[in-house]
Design a protein around this motif. Structure first.
Motif, PDB file in Angstrom:
ATOM      1  N   ARG A 158       0.841  -1.210   0.000  1.00  0.00           N
ATOM      2  CA  ARG A 158       0.000   0.000   0.000  1.00  0.00           C
ATOM      3  C   ARG A 158       0.872   1.256   0.000  1.00  0.00           C
ATOM      4  NH1 ARG A 158      -5.628   0.765  -0.685  1.00  0.00           N
ATOM      5  NH2 ARG A 158      -6.238   2.589   0.462  1.00  0.00           N
ATOM      6  N   ALA A 159       2.055   1.141   0.620  1.00  0.00           N
ATOM      7  CA  ALA A 159       2.984   2.278   0.677  1.00  0.00           C
ATOM      8  C   ALA A 159       3.819   2.423  -0.596  1.00  0.00           C
ATOM      9  CB  ALA A 159       3.908   2.121   1.885  1.00  0.00           C
ATOM     10  N   GLY A 160       3.636   1.503  -1.547  1.00  0.00           N
ATOM     11  CA  GLY A 160       4.316   1.636  -2.831  1.00  0.00           C
ATOM     12  C   GLY A 160       5.534   0.759  -3.039  1.00  0.00           C
ATOM     13  N   TRP A 161       5.846  -0.119  -2.099  1.00  0.00           N
ATOM     14  CA  TRP A 161       6.997  -1.010  -2.295  1.00  0.00           C
ATOM     15  C   TRP A 161       6.707  -1.958  -3.454  1.00  0.00           C
ATOM     16  CZ3 TRP A 161      10.198  -2.998   2.354  1.00  0.00           C
ATOM     17  CH2 TRP A 161      10.518  -1.933   3.192  1.00  0.00           C
ATOM     18  N   ASP A 162       7.712  -2.255  -4.271  1.00  0.00           N
ATOM     19  CA  ASP A 162       7.527  -3.198  -5.376  1.00  0.00           C
ATOM     20  C   ASP A 162       7.843  -4.621  -4.915  1.00  0.00           C
ATOM     21  OD1 ASP A 162      10.330  -3.588  -5.531  1.00  0.00           O
ATOM     22  OD2 ASP A 162      10.543  -2.159  -7.147  1.00  0.00           O
ATOM     23  N   SER A 163       7.445  -5.588  -5.735  1.00  0.00           N
ATOM     24  CA  SER A 163       7.589  -6.995  -5.353  1.00  0.00           C
ATOM     25  C   SER A 163       9.052  -7.404  -5.197  1.00  0.00           C
ATOM     26  CB  SER A 163       6.882  -7.903  -6.355  1.00  0.00           C
ATOM     27  OG  SER A 163       7.499  -7.836  -7.613  1.00  0.00           O
TER      28      SER A 163
END
Length: 180
Positions: A158-163
């Motif tokens: 939700r905070a924008g971290w990628d996989s």
């Protein structure tokens, strides 16, 4: 679901909902009764379909390490690359904010937590019975920890971290969960 996911219950107007569904206001009322019933049905659908994907992955693997890895990988996918474009967990990100404000939500959130933890506990207990895990393995505590890790990944998504960033530490987390 996407309207509730992005705007929450209070922020989702009837116009937003009918527009997203391609129906009129009277059709929404005829099909669902009201916004609250639509919200509750949306929660139920999420719990039955999207929310279960990590559990299905966990239960499908025969090896417990692979099961945990698959669970966490599915969580990361849901948190960062879900086909809907939504990020994070619908229950934690949007639904939980309406607990105590919308009748029927608290019971659904509680049931989702209990069901998830029970399924995780059952799998760990199965591994104890098989002899894969030691007899004193703390199944309940590790199920709760795995659930909490799931929520942490959802928050990061939700905070924008990628996989890629989230996958970095999976092996360490698998070992942490299985070390007695």
């Amino acid at each position: 679901m996407s309207v509730f996911w992005t705007k929450g219950y209070d922020g989702a107007s009837l116009r937003d909902l009918t527009s997203a569904m391609g129906i009129t206001g009277p059709s929404l009322y005829a099909a669902f009764g009201d916004k609250r019933n639509l919200f509750l049905k949306t929660i139920d659908h999420y719990c039955d379909v999207d929310g279960c994907a990590p559990l299905v992955a966990f239960e499908a693997e025969t090896d417990i390490q692979a099961a945990i890895r698959s669970f966490l990988s599915e969580v990361i996918y849901s948190a960062s690359e879900h086909a809907s474009g939504a990020k994070g967990c619908f229950l934690a990100s949007s639904v939980a904010t309406s607990v105590g404000q919308v009748d029927g939500v608290a019971e659904r959130v509680e049931a989702a937590i209990v069901e998830t933890e029970n399924r995780l506990i059952d799998r760990f207990n199965h591994e104890i019975t098989k002899g894969t895990l030691p007899s004193d393995f703390p199944s309940s505590a590790r199920a709760a920890l795995l659930f909490d890790l799931r929520q942490g990944y959802m928050f990061r998504g939700r905070a924008g971290w990628d996989s890629r960033r989230m996958h970095k530490d999976i092996e360490a987390r698998v070992q942490m969960l299985l070390t007695n």
